[in-house]
Write a protein that holds these residues in place. Structure first.
Motif, PDB file in Angstrom:
ATOM      1  N   LEU A  78       0.830  -1.205   0.000  1.00  0.00           N
ATOM      2  CA  LEU A  78       0.000   0.000   0.000  1.00  0.00           C
ATOM      3  C   LEU A  78       0.867   1.259   0.000  1.00  0.00           C
ATOM      4  O   LEU A  78       0.578   2.232  -0.717  1.00  0.00           O
ATOM      5  CB  LEU A  78      -0.924  -0.007   1.223  1.00  0.00           C
ATOM      6  CG  LEU A  78      -2.033  -1.062   1.228  1.00  0.00           C
ATOM      7  CD1 LEU A  78      -2.724  -1.096   2.577  1.00  0.00           C
ATOM      8  CD2 LEU A  78      -3.044  -0.791   0.112  1.00  0.00           C
ATOM      9  N   VAL A  79       1.930   1.242   0.807  1.00  0.00           N
ATOM     10  CA  VAL A  79       2.841   2.388   0.851  1.00  0.00           C
ATOM     11  C   VAL A  79       3.508   2.589  -0.505  1.00  0.00           C
ATOM     12  O   VAL A  79       3.593   3.723  -1.016  1.00  0.00           O
ATOM     13  CB  VAL A  79       3.904   2.188   1.953  1.00  0.00           C
ATOM     14  CG1 VAL A  79       5.032   3.216   1.809  1.00  0.00           C
ATOM     15  CG2 VAL A  79       3.262   2.305   3.330  1.00  0.00           C
TER      16      VAL A  79
ATOM     17  N   LEU B  90       1.412  -2.757  -8.932  1.00  0.00           N
ATOM     18  CA  LEU B  90       1.374  -2.581  -7.481  1.00  0.00           C
ATOM     19  C   LEU B  90      -0.010  -2.903  -6.929  1.00  0.00           C
ATOM     20  O   LEU B  90      -0.154  -3.472  -5.848  1.00  0.00           O
ATOM     21  CB  LEU B  90       1.769  -1.148  -7.116  1.00  0.00           C
ATOM     22  CG  LEU B  90       3.257  -0.836  -7.268  1.00  0.00           C
ATOM     23  CD1 LEU B  90       3.509   0.666  -7.102  1.00  0.00           C
ATOM     24  CD2 LEU B  90       4.098  -1.611  -6.285  1.00  0.00           C
ATOM     25  N   TYR B  91      -1.034  -2.555  -7.679  1.00  0.00           N
ATOM     26  CA  TYR B  91      -2.403  -2.857  -7.262  1.00  0.00           C
ATOM     27  C   TYR B  91      -2.612  -4.367  -7.172  1.00  0.00           C
ATOM     28  O   TYR B  91      -3.237  -4.870  -6.232  1.00  0.00           O
ATOM     29  CB  TYR B  91      -3.382  -2.244  -8.251  1.00  0.00           C
ATOM     30  CG  TYR B  91      -4.830  -2.404  -7.873  1.00  0.00           C
ATOM     31  CD1 TYR B  91      -5.343  -1.772  -6.754  1.00  0.00           C
ATOM     32  CD2 TYR B  91      -5.687  -3.181  -8.656  1.00  0.00           C
ATOM     33  CE1 TYR B  91      -6.673  -1.907  -6.397  1.00  0.00           C
ATOM     34  CE2 TYR B  91      -7.017  -3.321  -8.313  1.00  0.00           C
ATOM     35  CZ  TYR B  91      -7.502  -2.691  -7.183  1.00  0.00           C
ATOM     36  OH  TYR B  91      -8.821  -2.834  -6.828  1.00  0.00           O
ATOM     37  N   SER B  92      -2.067  -5.098  -8.135  1.00  0.00           N
ATOM     38  CA  SER B  92      -2.176  -6.556  -8.111  1.00  0.00           C
ATOM     39  C   SER B  92      -1.434  -7.137  -6.913  1.00  0.00           C
ATOM     40  O   SER B  92      -1.885  -8.112  -6.300  1.00  0.00           O
ATOM     41  CB  SER B  92      -1.618  -7.146  -9.415  1.00  0.00           C
ATOM     42  OG  SER B  92      -2.334  -6.664 -10.528  1.00  0.00           O
ATOM     43  N   ALA B  93      -0.291  -6.531  -6.578  1.00  0.00           N
ATOM     44  CA  ALA B  93       0.456  -6.989  -5.413  1.00  0.00           C
ATOM     45  C   ALA B  93      -0.323  -6.737  -4.128  1.00  0.00           C
ATOM     46  O   ALA B  93      -0.247  -7.519  -3.175  1.00  0.00           O
ATOM     47  CB  ALA B  93       1.813  -6.286  -5.359  1.00  0.00           C
ATOM     48  N   VAL B  94      -1.085  -5.630  -4.091  1.00  0.00           N
ATOM     49  CA  VAL B  94      -1.925  -5.347  -2.930  1.00  0.00           C
ATOM     50  C   VAL B  94      -3.002  -6.420  -2.780  1.00  0.00           C
ATOM     51  O   VAL B  94      -3.329  -6.857  -1.671  1.00  0.00           O
ATOM     52  CB  VAL B  94      -2.560  -3.947  -3.044  1.00  0.00           C
ATOM     53  CG1 VAL B  94      -3.649  -3.766  -1.987  1.00  0.00           C
ATOM     54  CG2 VAL B  94      -1.492  -2.872  -2.892  1.00  0.00           C
ATOM     55  N   ILE B  95      -3.549  -6.862  -3.898  1.00  0.00           N
ATOM     56  CA  ILE B  95      -4.560  -7.912  -3.861  1.00  0.00           C
ATOM     57  C   ILE B  95      -3.989  -9.185  -3.252  1.00  0.00           C
ATOM     58  O   ILE B  95      -4.596  -9.805  -2.365  1.00  0.00           O
ATOM     59  CB  ILE B  95      -5.104  -8.190  -5.280  1.00  0.00           C
ATOM     60  CG1 ILE B  95      -5.875  -6.984  -5.793  1.00  0.00           C
ATOM     61  CG2 ILE B  95      -6.000  -9.433  -5.275  1.00  0.00           C
ATOM     62  CD1 ILE B  95      -6.351  -7.133  -7.223  1.00  0.00           C
ATOM     63  N   THR B  96      -2.816  -9.601  -3.712  1.00  0.00           N
ATOM     64  CA  THR B  96      -2.206 -10.820  -3.160  1.00  0.00           C
ATOM     65  C   THR B  96      -1.858 -10.630  -1.691  1.00  0.00           C
ATOM     66  O   THR B  96      -1.957 -11.569  -0.897  1.00  0.00           O
ATOM     67  CB  THR B  96      -0.936 -11.195  -3.950  1.00  0.00           C
ATOM     68  OG1 THR B  96       0.018 -10.124  -3.880  1.00  0.00           O
ATOM     69  CG2 THR B  96      -1.259 -11.479  -5.406  1.00  0.00           C
ATOM     70  N   GLY B  97      -1.452  -9.423  -1.313  1.00  0.00           N
ATOM     71  CA  GLY B  97      -1.143  -9.155   0.090  1.00  0.00           C
ATOM     72  C   GLY B  97      -2.365  -9.266   0.977  1.00  0.00           C
ATOM     73  O   GLY B  97      -2.301  -9.782   2.098  1.00  0.00           O
TER      74      GLY B  97
END
Length: 460
Positions: free
Chosen positions: A177-178, A310-317
């Motif tokens: 998110l950061v 980065l948005y996709s990485a937020v989803i996996t997180g």
């Protein structure tokens, strides 16, 4: 005598576990923030201009080679290498100085490492910061699961221990998110991402100063009355004689062991050690580090724009956090082994499907995916991450802290992670009630039993 059912879930235990588990926030943030930072152009221009130029070239270089850079590899791997080495030093301080002192050392490493990274002017400062952070990872990864397992009541030990893993997943999500926000701040957004790690670092320092040490650690270091008082406090009852005597006996055996790593390879510790090492290897071979660390880079390489990656990485997180919460509920009810088996199958299927899609749709110089295939890749990654988060992820910190005998527990925790075939077993009774009754491993536990008894008799 105190039975397991008489143990109370006291506020001091809950508060201590919540505070100490914040060390996981730092580890998770370090893992998550680096992958996002290395996808930021401003960061690449400052430290890895060759990678930046390759990234701008269209069709001239393989998609799989744009991030192939020795300096960048050193940046990513130095943390893990430092963690690997420092964990062996952590086993010594954890045993000799106590769990509390080792946590403080971890926090100090984190704070100094964050400062180096946040103000880095060249690659050397950046790598130095990563090494210091790696030392913090080594110390905290070694001592925190140990602290949580020793202070927690038997019936919820698994769930409380997984708080550490939950904080790791929350740290990864926060980092994503950061990064999503700071990627829009030019040219110093990457500095803000790296510097914000100072918040969880300071939380760990504060926690290590405020919590009590574990009864096991205090008694092992000769502070018997203090250890007994702490045990009564965290269990919420004065009826602690059974557990107290078990710790005393284990501590007496621990005093005979002068070199824990040497003792760890003896036959009667071999079952735990062998399973430990294999589980650790298999956990790494699942590919979770590549997924969580390089998620933004992976999605960017596949043709997503920077924001989308980065948005996709937020989803996996987010999936990672929610699945770890599920693990807190299920680990003490379903058991470690069942979760590991189910998740292994789930991760295997997800990996195979991703490999097939990438093999067919992504060529060496063309990475454009259709919208449907791109979404499917994200879904499959989430399926993989969810399986890891409710099984192999928590087991890495939970199981070794439960299964090793007190005399080699810090050393065993340093080496690897092993699988526990039972649940709701008091931590000091693992050898008698698990390993000595297992159909295969029991043969290793018999050897040296009489010899060890004779040695203890001679010492007395």
């Amino acid at each position: 005598m105190m039975m397991a059912g008489e143990e109370k879930i006291t506020p001091v235990v809950i508060i201590s576990c919540l505070m100490v588990a914040t060390g996981g926030l730092m580890i998770g943030y370090d893992i998550g923030v680096s992958g996002g930072v290395t996808s930021m152009d401003d960061f690449l221009v400052k430290f890895f201009p060759k990678v930046y130029r390759r990234k701008q070239e269209q069709g001239l270089e393989s998609n799989y080679c744009k991030y192939d850079n020795h300096g960048l590899q050193l940046f990513t791997s130095s943390l893990y290498l430092a963690g690997l080495i420092s964990t062996f030093f952590a086993s010594y301080t954890t045993r000799r100085l106590g769990r509390k002192a080792s946590m403080l050392i971890a926090g100090v490493f984190f704070v100094i490492g964050v400062i180096f990274n946040g103000v880095a002017q060249n690659l050397a400062m950046l790598i130095a910061g990563r090494i210091l952070l790696g030392c913090g990872v080594g110390f905290s990864g070694q001592v925190i699961p140990l602290f949580l397992s020793e202070i927690a009541p038997t019936k919820i030990r698994g769930g409380l221990n997984i708080l550490f893993q939950l904080d790791i997943t929350i740290g990864i999500l926060l980092a994503n998110l950061v990064n999503y926000a700071t990627a829009k701040i030019h040219p110093w957004g990457w500095r803000l991402s790296l510097s914000l790690a100072g918040i969880p670092a300071m939380l760990l320092v504060l926690a290590s100063l405020l919590v009590v040490d574990t009864p096991n650690s205090l008694i092992e270091r000769g502070r018997i009355e203090e250890g007994k008082a702490v045990l009564a406090k965290i269990r919420g009852t004065e009826n602690i004689e059974t557990e107290f005597n078990e710790i005393i006996q284990a501590s007496h055996v621990a005093q005979q062991v002068k070199h824990p790593f040497c003792d760890l390879i003896k036959r009667h510790h071999r079952p735990q050690l062998i399973v430990n090492l294999f589980i650790q290897v298999f956990q790494q071979l699942t590919g979770i580090n590549a997924i969580m660390f390089y998620a933004p880079v992976l999605f960017n390489t596949l043709g997503f724009k920077n924001d989308a990656s980065l948005y996709s990485a937020v989803i996996t997180g987010t999936v990672n956090v929610l699945s770890t919460i599920l693990s807190i509920y299920s680990v003490d009810r379903i058991g470690r082994r069942a979760l590991l088996l189910e998740a292994g199958i789930q991760m295997f299927i997800a990996h195979i499907m991703v490999a097939i899609i990438l093999g067919i749709k992504v060529s060496d110089h063309s990475s454009t995916l259709s919208h449907g295939n791109a979404v499917l890749i994200v879904v499959l990654v989430c399926i993989f991450v969810s399986a890891f988060a409710w099984s192999w992820g928590p087991s890495a910190s939970l199981i070794p802290s439960e299964t090793f005998a007190l005399e080699v527990r810090p050393a065993g925790q340093s080496l690897a992670v092993c699988v526990n075939l039972t649940k709701n077993v008091p931590i000091e009774e693992m050898a008698q009630r698990v390993w000595k009754k297992h159909w295969f491993w029991k043969r290793f536990m018999v050897e040296d039993e009489e010899e060890r008894k004779m040695n203890v008799g001679e010492e007395l």
